[in-house]
Design an enzyme around this catalytic site. Structure first.
Site, PDB file in Angstrom:
ATOM      1  CB  ILE A  11      -5.650 -10.373  -0.857  1.00  0.00           C
ATOM      2  CG1 ILE A  11      -5.720  -9.538   0.418  1.00  0.00           C
ATOM      3  CG2 ILE A  11      -4.229 -10.432  -1.370  1.00  0.00           C
ATOM      4  CD1 ILE A  11      -7.024  -9.539   1.121  1.00  0.00           C
ATOM      5  CG  ASP A  12      -2.580  -7.572  -4.375  1.00  0.00           C
ATOM      6  OD1 ASP A  12      -2.332  -7.625  -3.157  1.00  0.00           O
ATOM      7  OD2 ASP A  12      -1.807  -8.003  -5.245  1.00  0.00           O
TER       8      ASP A  12
END
Length: 176
Positions: A11-12
């Protein structure tokens, strides 16, 4: 990222690449992500505990809890699945009160997982007391960040001011 986190979600780097608000789901294959269009601005305040926890250690502890009680963990995952579906609907409908309540419930689940800590819980309580409609820990846990949902710019400023008395770093942002 894998060297630092051990089991990164992805996700980052996805959020950094695409920006805005994303629905993200890791799968056995390629991750699923969907950029959201908002019907009204979402104002948030982040606060840091100043504590850094090992993602690898926290994930390992959660894995151990899962292995120790698979039925409990499956029940919790069922609750999370429902919460995520309701949260997505609240975002799509611009229902910030509902989203805030779901954030509060999510924090309770994270406490049950033992990934919160006193410092995060104190920030969550302070944000809610200052007017946030919802607040929860964010990220790895056992330190790190807390996120608060604020319905207006005035309340966002009040929440930020309250958190600045407790946290070494506080940020405000708005998704529109």
């Amino acid at each position: 990222e894998k060297g630092y986190h051990g089991t990164p979600s992805g996700i980052d780097n996805t959020a950094a690449t695409f920006g805005g608000l994303l629905r993200f789901q890791r799968t056995e294959g390629a991750p699923i992500f969907d950029k959201k269009t908002l019907v009204s601005p979402i104002r948030i305040v982040y606060a840091s505990t100043g504590i850094t926890a090992s993602t690898t250690e926290v994930v390992g502890d959660v894995r151990s809890k899962k292995e120790a009680d698979e039925a409990w963990f499956a029940d919790l995952i069922g609750k999370y699945t429902k919460l995520c579906e309701e949260g997505q609907k609240a975002v799509e409908e611009g229902d910030m009160d509902k989203l805030g309540k779901l954030m509060n419930l999510n924090h309770e689940y994270l406490q049950e997982l033992t990934v919160s800590c006193k410092e995060l819980d104190d920030l969550v309580v302070a944000a809610r007391a200052a007017g946030a409609v919802g607040a929860k820990m964010s990220g790895t846990g056992r330190g790190g960040l807390m996120i608060a949902l604020t319905p207006t710019e005035e309340i966002q400023n009040e929440v930020a001011s309250a958190l600045e008395k407790l946290a070494p770093q506080v940020w405000k942002t708005t998704f529109a």
